[in-house]
Design an enzyme around this catalytic site. Structure first.
Site, PDB file in Angstrom:
ATOM      1  CG  ASP A  50      -1.543   5.580   4.469  1.00  0.00           C
ATOM      2  OD1 ASP A  50      -2.061   4.568   3.981  1.00  0.00           O
ATOM      3  OD2 ASP A  50      -0.502   5.558   5.154  1.00  0.00           O
ATOM      4  CD  GLU A  51      -3.366   2.678   7.748  1.00  0.00           C
ATOM      5  OE1 GLU A  51      -4.374   1.950   7.580  1.00  0.00           O
ATOM      6  OE2 GLU A  51      -2.263   2.235   8.098  1.00  0.00           O
ATOM      7  NE  ARG A  75       0.196  -5.620  11.070  1.00  0.00           N
ATOM      8  CZ  ARG A  75      -0.029  -4.987   9.926  1.00  0.00           C
ATOM      9  NH1 ARG A  75       0.808  -4.060   9.520  1.00  0.00           N
ATOM     10  NH2 ARG A  75      -1.067  -5.291   9.173  1.00  0.00           N
ATOM     11  CD  GLN A 131      -4.529  -3.671   7.756  1.00  0.00           C
ATOM     12  OE1 GLN A 131      -3.650  -3.284   8.511  1.00  0.00           O
ATOM     13  NE2 GLN A 131      -4.341  -3.842   6.459  1.00  0.00           N
ATOM     14  CE  LYS A 139      -1.316   0.678   4.154  1.00  0.00           C
ATOM     15  NZ  LYS A 139      -1.120   1.875   4.960  1.00  0.00           N
ATOM     16  CB  THR A 140       3.564   2.465   2.221  1.00  0.00           C
ATOM     17  OG1 THR A 140       2.808   2.048   3.340  1.00  0.00           O
ATOM     18  CG2 THR A 140       4.193   3.797   2.502  1.00  0.00           C
TER      19      THR A 140
END
Length: 719
Positions: free
Chosen positions: A216-217, A597, A247, A32-33
């Site tokens: 983002d997010e 994670r 998330q 994503k980033t």
DNA sequence: ATAGACATTCTTTTT
DNA sequence: GAATGTCTAT
């Protein structure tokens, strides 16, 4: 073009979309980033966008920094013209630039949540409000919730008397903040939103400037933040939102996943791209995550897959106590380190901050270096807040929160009575506490005048460079002196020195530059920095240290090896969440975040007993462990040991019963024993009373709750 | 007025 | 078991 090398098909599609609205559903570990930053770089390097037209917004300072770092590695040109930051950071920047239009003093201060709580307490006291009936914490929560919904006190509809009063208090709080020239976190957003909404030329200006807005997010945005984005995105702007509904873990503070649906509808989004290939975790870990999240109804739908092999099984470990759990982890980490694993690639995740203590204790004793994220942060330490309060008074003497904090610290004989007189005078004068000083007579008045003189004196130094100003404040205020005389003051003194270093290392953001002869704007931006970025960087950042943090703060990070600790009913999922609407689902998403994670190896740890609130609690293993297919798991300890206790694993462990409450005999059952009940299922005995025919035991049945059962009636099978 | 003893409450998660 | 709030002896 090498920028695009190595992107998979959907990633490539997302990166190279023309500047149009787009929603990217990006699963955990799907790059994503990378997509976000590569897109900015690509649009700029193909001249489809210029840096000043870019606005990218994140939730955490870490994420913002990461984005900036990656971008400057990708782009030869400077990234200065872009606006990249957190929602709060960007709003702060805008409000500073247009403080007059926003109706704020030039050097307005930011209240963090502790400051806000203090301000509310002060308000309740001055209005003689019963804080039993209107608990300050609850009131803060109420006010923030209203602000996050975009509601001023006048706009809130009260549905009962209690709320009516709370709305009145909200109004009084607004007035108090305005008078003092301070804003809380939620106010930053609301004030900025109102500024843009009411001031058309200004709104036009920013709408014409920002053509490329990236979020983002996105699943973590609240209603107000979404509306802010809508205001900012004018004609010809392209809104690029990246998020993952699975998330979403901040509903408790107003985040609304519904924003994803609304965005799609309201902006008529044509480009919806799913990133489902995971590059992070081995197959077993991913399968477990998918299995867990599948238990949640109403998802947007998405299934992660990987080309990596199944990898290792997921290890499940049960221990007798939280201390045992910590010792197990220490031994395991030692072994991993011997096998050549870097410590900083190992993370210990937990549901609540309090759990770090037991872990830290064991790590410290074992001499293993570790780093705790969150918890008490640098700028939240008492001595730092005191020093900052003096600095705040230099910037704005009407900041009553700062005033109240240090008027008698270090002690200068101004006690409760003097403060009370002062508060009364302030009320009748309609002034700040500082402004009311001349109206207090007697001995208290004289002492207060001395304090006022101190502020004047400090203010004379305001033109000094920031680090020297801080030095000056530490000496003149007597803070240094105070901690020098305190026996436990060494660490605090060191922290104060660290504050001077922080001031020296602080570089004001561009756009907020101090001018000659003016009360230092550097000071104001340094103080804002202190409030907004509570000092994530700790000593030992570069060291090879174990990483300890809550699951919440682990979002966005990844590690080779992850331990999830305290996987017990009541703790994770947390018992408080079970009463909340959709609480369990949020807990499950949290678990999903935790599991994803891990790259290579995942440990799930739970203990039978745990100290909480200073008393022993008996917990069942978390339901989340059971939601993982057994084939993916490897049990390191015998499950539900027949004796009811796991055998202590380590030789230096004191006998179990010495540290634990003496197990009480009652009908052959003991406290801590697992039992099976025909109706309620598996439970743990947590308490017992009476004897003989009267004997009753209290059992925690997890799902079915806590029950008192009479032994003469209930059929209990020891397990 | 202050320090220190004592009691009470709290903890879910954060910008 | 900490951190805040209240009471008590100086």
């Amino acid at each position: 073009m090498n920028l695009l090398n190595g992107l998979n098909e959907p990633q490539l599609a997302a990166v190279t979309l023309p500047p149009q609205h787009a929603l990217i559903l990006a699963g955990a570990g799907s790059g994503k980033t990378r997509v976000l930053t590569t897109r900015i770089a690509w649009l700029i390097s193909t001249s489809q966008a210029r840096p000043p037209t870019v606005l990218a917004v994140t939730f955490t300072n870490t994420a913002a920094k990461e984005m900036l770092a990656r971008l400057s590695a990708m782009l030869p040109i400077n990234v200065k013209g872009m606006w990249i930051g957190t929602f709060h950071g960007l709003c702060n920047r805008m409000l500073r630039a247009h403080y007059r239009d926003a109706g704020l003093p030039q050097l307005f201060q930011i209240l963090d949540s502790a400051d806000q709580l203090a301000a509310v307490k002060r308000l309740l006291k001055s209005l003689n409000v019963d804080d039993e009936k209107y608990p300050p914490r609850e009131l803060c929560w109420f006010i923030n919730a209203q602000k996050e919904a975009g509601l001023r006190s006048a706009a809130v509809e009260a549905w009962d008397d209690w709320t009516k009063k709370r709305v009145e208090l909200y109004a009084a709080y607004e007035a108090q903040c305005q008078k003092e020239g301070v804003v809380d976190f939620a106010e930053l957003l609301l004030r900025c939103y109102e500024l843009l909404e009411r001031n058309e030329p200004l709104r036009r200006h920013y709408q014409e400037r920002f053509k490329l807005i990236l979020v983002d997010e996105f699943q973590d945005t609240n209603k107000l933040q979404y509306r802010w984005l809508k205001l900012l995105a004018g004609e010809g702007a392209a809104l690029f939102c990246v998020g993952d509904d699975d998330q979403s873990i901040y509903a408790f503070r107003g985040a609304d996943v519904g924003n994803m649906r609304d965005f799609e509808r309201e902006f008529k989004v044509q480009n919806l791209i799913r990133l489902e290939q995971n590059y992070r975790s081995h197959g077993n870990i991913l399968d477990a995550a998918n299995a867990i999240i599948e238990n949640n109804p109403s998802r947007l739908g998405k299934n992660l897959w990987t080309e990596a092999g199944a990898g290792e099984p997921i290890r499940v470990h049960e221990s007798y106590s939280d201390g045992d759990e910590a010792r197990f982890i220490v031994e395991e980490v030692k072994a991993l380190a011997r096998d050549g694993h870097a410590r900083k690639e190992i993370a210990l995740l937990y549901r609540s901050n309090a759990q770090s203590r037991a872990l830290e204790h064991a790590l410290f004793n074992a001499g293993l270096p570790y780093r705790v994220y969150g918890g008490l942060r640098f700028f939240e330490r008492a001595e730092i807040k005191h020093a900052l309060a003096y600095l705040r008074l230099i910037a704005n003497e009407n900041d009553d929160t700062a005033f109240a904090r240090v008027v008698n610290f270090p002690a200068r004989g101004i006690g409760a009575r003097s403060i009370e007189q002062l508060a009364d005078a302030a009320k009748t004068q309609g002034s700040s506490l500082h402004g009311a000083i001349p109206y207090v007579t007697g001995a208290g008045g004289a002492k207060l005048a001395t304090f006022a003189a101190l502020i004047v004196k400090l203010r004379e130094a305001a033109h000094l460079p920031l680090p020297e100003l801080v030095e000056h404040v530490l000496d003149l205020s007597g803070l240094r002196e105070h901690y020098r005389n305190e026996k436990e003051g060494q660490e605090r003194l060191a922290n104060l020195d660290e504050l001077v270093n922080a001031a020296a290392g602080f570089v004001a953001e561009d756009g907020v530059v101090g001018e000659e002869g003016e009360l230092s704007l550097d000071l104001a931006s340094f103080l804002a920095h202190a409030s907004l970025e509570a000092g994530e960087h700790q000593a030992g950042e570069g060291d090879d240290a174990l990483q300890l943090m809550t699951v919440h703060s682990a979002k966005g990070l990844e590690f080779n090896i992850v331990f999830i600790c305290g996987l017990e009913e009541g703790l994770f999922p947390h018992e408080n969440s079970l009463n909340e609407n959709k609480g369990l689902e949020e807990e499950r998403r949290l678990m999903y975040v935790a599991v994803t994670r891990a790259r290579q190896r995942l440990y799930l740890c739970h203990a039978q007993t745990r100290m909480l609130h200073g008393q022993m609690r008996y917990n069942l293993p978390s339901r989340f462990i059971e939601e993982i297919p057994a084939g993916l798991l490897k049990f390191l300890t015998a499950r539900a040991n027949k004796s009811g206790y796991a055998v202590p694993t380590y030789a230096n462990e004191a006998p179990v019963f010495d540290s634990a409450p003496r197990p009480q005999k009652s009908g052959g059952l003991r406290i801590g024993q697992n039992v099976m009940h025909a109706k309620f299922g598996l439970g743990v005995i947590v308490n017992a009373e009476g004897g003989g025919n009267d004997a009753r035991v209290q059992i925690n049945f997890g799902n079915a709750g806590m029950k008192w059962l009479a032994l003469s009636v209930a059929k209990l099978e020891p397990v």
